[in-house]
Structures are given as C-alpha cells and as structure tokens.
Design a protein around this motif. Structure first.
Motif, PDB file in Angstrom:
ATOM      1  N   ALA A 102     -18.504  -0.302  -8.949  1.00 55.60           N
ATOM      2  CA  ALA A 102     -17.300   0.085  -8.207  1.00 55.60           C
ATOM      3  C   ALA A 102     -16.825   1.474  -8.616  1.00 55.60           C
ATOM      4  N   MET A 103     -16.910   1.806  -9.902  1.00 60.31           N
ATOM      5  CA  MET A 103     -16.478   3.120 -10.361  1.00 60.31           C
ATOM      6  C   MET A 103     -17.358   4.221  -9.771  1.00 60.31           C
ATOM      7  N   ALA A 104     -18.671   4.035  -9.808  1.00 63.75           N
ATOM      8  CA  ALA A 104     -19.577   5.049  -9.259  1.00 63.75           C
ATOM      9  C   ALA A 104     -19.331   5.237  -7.764  1.00 63.75           C
ATOM     10  N   ALA A 105     -19.201   4.135  -7.048  1.00 64.02           N
ATOM     11  CA  ALA A 105     -18.969   4.219  -5.604  1.00 64.02           C
ATOM     12  C   ALA A 105     -17.631   4.891  -5.299  1.00 64.02           C
ATOM     13  N   ALA A 106     -16.596   4.574  -6.079  1.00 65.07           N
ATOM     14  CA  ALA A 106     -15.274   5.155  -5.848  1.00 65.07           C
ATOM     15  C   ALA A 106     -15.258   6.644  -6.150  1.00 65.07           C
ATOM     16  N   LYS A 161      -8.785  -1.898  -6.270  1.00 69.20           N
ATOM     17  CA  LYS A 161      -7.788  -0.848  -6.041  1.00 69.20           C
ATOM     18  C   LYS A 161      -7.509  -0.073  -7.322  1.00 69.20           C
ATOM     19  N   ASP A 162      -7.447  -0.789  -8.448  1.00 64.48           N
ATOM     20  CA  ASP A 162      -7.221  -0.134  -9.731  1.00 64.48           C
ATOM     21  C   ASP A 162      -8.357   0.839 -10.055  1.00 64.48           C
ATOM     22  N   ILE A 163      -9.576   0.411  -9.812  1.00 68.08           N
ATOM     23  CA  ILE A 163     -10.735   1.255 -10.085  1.00 68.08           C
ATOM     24  C   ILE A 163     -10.724   2.475  -9.178  1.00 68.08           C
ATOM     25  N   GLU A 164     -10.386   2.279  -7.905  1.00 65.58           N
ATOM     26  CA  GLU A 164     -10.318   3.404  -6.973  1.00 65.58           C
ATOM     27  C   GLU A 164      -9.256   4.411  -7.403  1.00 65.58           C
TER      28      GLU A 164
END
Length: 257
Positions: free
Chosen positions: A111-115, A226-229
């Motif tokens: 998720a972090m990489a994608a965001a 949402k937090d990660i984004e």
C-alpha cells in the motif's frame, strides 16, 4: 523468530559530518515536524524525469501461538517441548493464514509503494514502482527507498516488526532518495526521518554525506489505507519541496558572478 518481508533495506545511509551547516530551528510544515537539517556535499541540481519507488522494509513476527496451548507449557514455547505439543508448535509456524503478521506487513509495504507512486503522479511527477534494487537499475531519475523503524526497550533503533505483541504500536518511516545518474545510485543524497545520524540505521553502510531533513513520519501498525495514503502524501510533499530547493540553489549558483 523474525522473517524479513522485503529485501529492500536502507543499507545506503551515511553520516552528515563536520563542515555541514545546521538549522536547529523547529517548525511545523504541513503537519510534519522538520528539525535538525544538515546540508550534505553532494546533491543533484535538477529534478528527476522519473521517480522509482522501491518496497520499504518491514519485518513480521512469524510465530502465532494458541494461548491455551501455551498456558500448558509455562516458561517454554511449544517448539521447545518434545513430542506432540512440540510438533504442534512447529505446525503453527507453518500455517499462518490470511490476516497473519506476514500478510499484514505485505499489505502495508504494498500500500505504501502504491500510494507513493500515485501521489507523485497526481502531482505531475512521472513515477514507477521498481521490483528490486539488488540488480541493474535505471540510469536516470531518482530512487526512493524506505524502512519502517521503532525503538526497543533499550532505546535502540531497530526495524519495526508487525506481530502479536511485538514492539510498539506505532512506527517511524525513514526515507532515502538517491540519484540514479550519480556515482552510486543506491546512496541517498537526502534522508528523511527521525534519525539524526543515518549511520545508526539498522544495516547502514557509511559511505556518503547526505542532506539530513528530519521530517517525522509516524504510522500506527494498524494503519488504515487512508492513513498510509496520508503518510505517503506527506513524504511526497517533502521530497518535492527539497527538489524545488535544490533546483533554486543550482540556478542561483549558475547565475552568480
């Protein structure tokens, strides 16, 4: 027992040594605490055509035990007992289903990489996710690498661990940005995070003198998408702020008499 989820470690970090200017002032910028900046000697004068994002490093506790079984074996784990119960402990390690610490760690890393890629692209910077930094790398652009860290009971920095009762409930995000057109494309020219001395990062190899911008990025281990984004957007905002700063400095140097 800890299992590494990503091979992408920030093994490229270095100490900002004497002779570097330091801005000790504290200020709040976009909700990110920035402090203890140190100016490194080598940094690009132009922004990247493309930014490549590597998977950040996050570990996971890969033992999930049954509290009821564990209660029958005071002072010992199941794997330390011979016979049936010992075998049960071994099987528990090999049968972590969906929702295991490993699954959760992979979700956060992905998720972090994608965001990060999405946030960069949304802000007009071409960005791509890179599968690995261990092989051949592109010869142009910037590379973003990262590591999730936490402080252990002895106040030492270590890689964050996702697991059942493992470590703190929150973790810091350390980020390094390197120039793929530089002499060593894996060596960051700028470092974001809570670490004032990059040589103290787990696995760090001191070979360069980066610009240290201690922007504090903190995430809960149970962070939502949402937090990660939101954290990814804060990271991107900091990267772009310094890209503009470096470009302005390079332009001023070229026009100086």
């Amino acid at each position: 027992m800890v299992r590494r989820i990503s091979l992408m470690a920030l093994v490229c970090l270095s100490v900002a040594v004497g002779g570097c200017g330091a801005d000790r002032s504290r200020k709040l910028l976009g909700g990110v605490d920035v402090r203890n900046e140190q100016l490194g000697a080598v940094r690009p004068g132009e922004g990247p055509r493309t930014v490549y994002v590597a998977d950040f490093t996050l570990d996971a506790e890969n033992i999930q035990s049954d509290p009821g079984v564990k209660g029958l074996l005071p002072g010992q784990s199941q794997s330390q007992r011979p016979g049936l119960l010992g075998g049960l402990g071994q099987r528990l390690r090999g049968t972590l289903g969906a929702g295991s610490p490993g699954d959760r760690a992979r979700e956060i890393v992905d998720a972090m990489a994608a965001a990060l890629v999405k946030s960069l692209s949304d802000k007009g910077v071409p960005a791509r996710r890179i599968a690995s930094t261990t092989g051949a790398l592109p010869r142009d652009g910037w590379l973003v690498q990262g590591m999730f860290t936490e402080v252990d009971e002895g106040s030492r920095l270590k890689r964050a661990v996702i697991g059942f009762g493992a470590g703190a409930t929150s973790m810091d995000v350390q980020v390094g940005v390197s120039d793929l057109a530089g002499k060593d494309p894996r060596q960051p020219f700028i470092m974001f995070g809570t670490v004032k001395d990059p040589s103290k990062m787990p696995g760090a190899v001191v070979t360069m003198n980066p610009y240290v911008a201690a922007a504090k990025f903190v995430m809960e281990k149970n962070a939502t998408g949402k937090d990660i984004e939101k954290t990814a957007e804060q990271i991107v905002d900091e990267i772009l702020k310094y890209r503009q700063k470096f470009e302005d400095e390079a332009r001023a140097n070229r026009t100086a008499p």
